[in-house]
Design a protein around this motif. Structure first.
Motif, PDB file in Angstrom:
ATOM      1  N   GLU A  96      13.080   7.847  -6.579  1.00  0.00           N
ATOM      2  CA  GLU A  96      11.838   7.133  -6.361  1.00  0.00           C
ATOM      3  C   GLU A  96      11.827   6.434  -5.008  1.00  0.00           C
ATOM      4  O   GLU A  96      10.791   6.334  -4.371  1.00  0.00           O
ATOM      5  CB  GLU A  96      11.615   6.101  -7.470  1.00  0.00           C
ATOM      6  N   ASP A  97      12.994   5.941  -4.571  1.00  0.00           N
ATOM      7  CA  ASP A  97      13.067   5.266  -3.276  1.00  0.00           C
ATOM      8  C   ASP A  97      12.734   6.224  -2.140  1.00  0.00           C
ATOM      9  O   ASP A  97      12.061   5.847  -1.180  1.00  0.00           O
ATOM     10  CB  ASP A  97      14.452   4.669  -3.059  1.00  0.00           C
ATOM     11  N   SER A  98      13.197   7.478  -2.229  1.00  0.00           N
ATOM     12  CA  SER A  98      12.910   8.442  -1.171  1.00  0.00           C
ATOM     13  C   SER A  98      11.432   8.815  -1.157  1.00  0.00           C
ATOM     14  O   SER A  98      10.845   9.009  -0.097  1.00  0.00           O
ATOM     15  CB  SER A  98      13.781   9.692  -1.318  1.00  0.00           C
ATOM     16  N   LEU A  99      10.807   8.905  -2.333  1.00  0.00           N
ATOM     17  CA  LEU A  99       9.379   9.218  -2.404  1.00  0.00           C
ATOM     18  C   LEU A  99       8.555   8.075  -1.824  1.00  0.00           C
ATOM     19  O   LEU A  99       7.623   8.290  -1.051  1.00  0.00           O
ATOM     20  CB  LEU A  99       8.968   9.486  -3.855  1.00  0.00           C
ATOM     21  N   ILE A 100       8.916   6.857  -2.163  1.00  0.00           N
ATOM     22  CA  ILE A 100       8.207   5.689  -1.644  1.00  0.00           C
ATOM     23  C   ILE A 100       8.393   5.579  -0.131  1.00  0.00           C
ATOM     24  O   ILE A 100       7.444   5.285   0.599  1.00  0.00           O
ATOM     25  CB  ILE A 100       8.684   4.404  -2.363  1.00  0.00           C
ATOM     26  N   SER A 101       9.577   5.850   0.363  1.00  0.00           N
ATOM     27  CA  SER A 101       9.801   5.776   1.808  1.00  0.00           C
ATOM     28  C   SER A 101       9.036   6.878   2.540  1.00  0.00           C
ATOM     29  O   SER A 101       8.535   6.654   3.641  1.00  0.00           O
ATOM     30  CB  SER A 101      11.297   5.842   2.128  1.00  0.00           C
ATOM     31  N   GLN A 102       8.922   8.059   1.939  1.00  0.00           N
ATOM     32  CA  GLN A 102       8.149   9.144   2.561  1.00  0.00           C
ATOM     33  C   GLN A 102       6.665   8.783   2.624  1.00  0.00           C
ATOM     34  O   GLN A 102       5.990   9.036   3.624  1.00  0.00           O
ATOM     35  CB  GLN A 102       8.346  10.453   1.808  1.00  0.00           C
ATOM     36  N   ILE A 103       6.151   8.176   1.558  1.00  0.00           N
ATOM     37  CA  ILE A 103       4.749   7.760   1.548  1.00  0.00           C
ATOM     38  C   ILE A 103       4.524   6.678   2.608  1.00  0.00           C
ATOM     39  O   ILE A 103       3.518   6.677   3.317  1.00  0.00           O
ATOM     40  CB  ILE A 103       4.341   7.266   0.141  1.00  0.00           C
ATOM     41  N   GLY A 104       5.496   5.774   2.740  1.00  0.00           N
ATOM     42  CA  GLY A 104       5.396   4.736   3.760  1.00  0.00           C
ATOM     43  C   GLY A 104       5.390   5.311   5.163  1.00  0.00           C
ATOM     44  O   GLY A 104       4.642   4.857   6.035  1.00  0.00           O
ATOM     45  N   VAL A 105       6.218   6.320   5.397  1.00  0.00           N
ATOM     46  CA  VAL A 105       6.262   6.958   6.712  1.00  0.00           C
ATOM     47  C   VAL A 105       4.939   7.660   7.010  1.00  0.00           C
ATOM     48  O   VAL A 105       4.384   7.545   8.114  1.00  0.00           O
ATOM     49  CB  VAL A 105       7.446   7.957   6.799  1.00  0.00           C
ATOM     50  N   ILE A 106       4.392   8.364   6.036  1.00  0.00           N
ATOM     51  CA  ILE A 106       3.117   9.070   6.231  1.00  0.00           C
ATOM     52  C   ILE A 106       1.998   8.059   6.495  1.00  0.00           C
ATOM     53  O   ILE A 106       1.191   8.229   7.418  1.00  0.00           O
ATOM     54  CB  ILE A 106       2.795   9.953   5.008  1.00  0.00           C
ATOM     55  N   PHE A 107       1.950   6.986   5.705  1.00  0.00           N
ATOM     56  CA  PHE A 107       0.929   5.962   5.887  1.00  0.00           C
ATOM     57  C   PHE A 107       1.066   5.290   7.253  1.00  0.00           C
ATOM     58  O   PHE A 107       0.080   5.071   7.955  1.00  0.00           O
ATOM     59  CB  PHE A 107       1.024   4.917   4.768  1.00  0.00           C
ATOM     60  N   GLY A 108       2.281   4.992   7.646  1.00  0.00           N
ATOM     61  CA  GLY A 108       2.517   4.374   8.944  1.00  0.00           C
ATOM     62  C   GLY A 108       2.107   5.285  10.092  1.00  0.00           C
ATOM     63  O   GLY A 108       1.542   4.835  11.091  1.00  0.00           O
ATOM     64  N   THR A 109       2.380   6.579   9.961  1.00  0.00           N
ATOM     65  CA  THR A 109       2.000   7.549  10.991  1.00  0.00           C
ATOM     66  C   THR A 109       0.484   7.637  11.115  1.00  0.00           C
ATOM     67  O   THR A 109      -0.067   7.627  12.222  1.00  0.00           O
ATOM     68  CB  THR A 109       2.584   8.935  10.667  1.00  0.00           C
ATOM     69  N   LEU A 110      -0.209   7.702   9.971  1.00  0.00           N
ATOM     70  CA  LEU A 110      -1.676   7.765  10.006  1.00  0.00           C
ATOM     71  C   LEU A 110      -2.269   6.491  10.596  1.00  0.00           C
ATOM     72  O   LEU A 110      -3.232   6.550  11.371  1.00  0.00           O
ATOM     73  CB  LEU A 110      -2.222   8.008   8.593  1.00  0.00           C
ATOM     74  N   LEU A 111      -1.698   5.361  10.249  1.00  0.00           N
ATOM     75  CA  LEU A 111      -2.159   4.098  10.807  1.00  0.00           C
ATOM     76  C   LEU A 111      -1.931   4.046  12.322  1.00  0.00           C
ATOM     77  O   LEU A 111      -2.804   3.603  13.074  1.00  0.00           O
ATOM     78  CB  LEU A 111      -1.446   2.929  10.122  1.00  0.00           C
ATOM     79  N   GLY A 112      -0.791   4.552  12.784  1.00  0.00           N
ATOM     80  CA  GLY A 112      -0.507   4.593  14.215  1.00  0.00           C
ATOM     81  C   GLY A 112      -1.469   5.498  14.967  1.00  0.00           C
ATOM     82  O   GLY A 112      -1.950   5.148  16.053  1.00  0.00           O
ATOM     83  N   ILE A 113      -1.781   6.653  14.400  1.00  0.00           N
ATOM     84  CA  ILE A 113      -2.730   7.583  15.030  1.00  0.00           C
ATOM     85  C   ILE A 113      -4.114   6.946  15.114  1.00  0.00           C
ATOM     86  O   ILE A 113      -4.798   7.031  16.143  1.00  0.00           O
ATOM     87  CB  ILE A 113      -2.773   8.922  14.269  1.00  0.00           C
ATOM     88  N   ALA A 114      -4.532   6.290  14.027  1.00  0.00           N
ATOM     89  CA  ALA A 114      -5.839   5.625  14.026  1.00  0.00           C
ATOM     90  C   ALA A 114      -5.889   4.524  15.086  1.00  0.00           C
ATOM     91  O   ALA A 114      -6.893   4.379  15.791  1.00  0.00           O
ATOM     92  CB  ALA A 114      -6.138   5.054  12.642  1.00  0.00           C
ATOM     93  N   LEU A 115      -4.819   3.773  15.229  1.00  0.00           N
ATOM     94  CA  LEU A 115      -4.766   2.710  16.238  1.00  0.00           C
ATOM     95  C   LEU A 115      -4.839   3.284  17.651  1.00  0.00           C
ATOM     96  O   LEU A 115      -5.572   2.773  18.508  1.00  0.00           O
ATOM     97  CB  LEU A 115      -3.486   1.880  16.068  1.00  0.00           C
ATOM     98  N   ILE A 116      -4.129   4.371  17.907  1.00  0.00           N
ATOM     99  CA  ILE A 116      -4.164   5.013  19.230  1.00  0.00           C
ATOM    100  C   ILE A 116      -5.566   5.525  19.543  1.00  0.00           C
ATOM    101  O   ILE A 116      -6.072   5.346  20.659  1.00  0.00           O
ATOM    102  CB  ILE A 116      -3.122   6.148  19.308  1.00  0.00           C
ATOM    103  N   LEU A 117      -6.227   6.159  18.577  1.00  0.00           N
ATOM    104  CA  LEU A 117      -7.583   6.661  18.800  1.00  0.00           C
ATOM    105  C   LEU A 117      -8.559   5.513  19.066  1.00  0.00           C
ATOM    106  O   LEU A 117      -9.428   5.612  19.937  1.00  0.00           O
ATOM    107  CB  LEU A 117      -8.049   7.488  17.603  1.00  0.00           C
ATOM    108  N   TYR A 118      -8.418   4.424  18.346  1.00  0.00           N
ATOM    109  CA  TYR A 118      -9.292   3.271  18.554  1.00  0.00           C
ATOM    110  C   TYR A 118      -9.078   2.676  19.951  1.00  0.00           C
ATOM    111  O   TYR A 118     -10.050   2.372  20.657  1.00  0.00           O
ATOM    112  CB  TYR A 118      -9.029   2.211  17.481  1.00  0.00           C
TER     113      TYR A 118
END
Length: 134
Positions: free
Chosen positions: A2-24
């Motif tokens: 479960e820890d690896s699944l949660i960390s993968q979701i966190g990485v994906i969410f963080g990446t999407l948030l970073g892309i959105a910030l760069i575009l803004y």
């Protein structure tokens, strides 16, 4: 597990948030730079830029009104040259200023009409030329 699944979701969410910030940030910076380097809105009390067109990389033709006189000026990256004096009566200001830009919807519709509207008309003309009557 479960820890690896949660960390993968966190990485994906963080990446999407970073892309959105760069575009803004890219959007905001282009808006600010566009306002800073715009020739269309550049005018003073006695000096106005009536129109400009790019004729190459770093080269422009600009119609400038200085007081009662109107000039055609060529501007390059390191020089500005007077090309000729123009007749001021040809450049009387309109009562309604033209739009400074076009929204995406209008521009996209215009491109679609120009590119795909002509093709569909040609296809209809070919059908009429093949012997079919209206």
């Amino acid at each position: 597990m479960e820890d690896s699944l949660i960390s993968q979701i966190g990485v994906i969410f963080g990446t999407l948030l970073g892309i959105a910030l760069i575009l803004y940030l890219a959007y905001i910076s282009t808006k600010l730079l566009g306002k800073k380097f715009s020739f269309k809105n550049g005018s003073g009390r006695k000096l106005k830029i009536l129109d400009s067109v790019s004729v190459g990389q770093g080269k422009m033709l600009i119609i400038v009104q200085a007081g009662e006189k109107t000039f055609l000026v060529g501007a390059a990256s390191e020089s500005i040259n007077l090309i000729s004096e123009l007749d001021s009566s040809d450049f009387e200001e309109d009562e309604t200023p033209p739009e400074s830009g076009m929204d995406f919807k209008t521009a996209f519709k215009k491109v679609l009409e120009n590119n795909f509207g002509k093709k569909s008309n040609k296809g209809k003309e070919n059908e009429n030329d093949s012997g079919q009557t209206k």
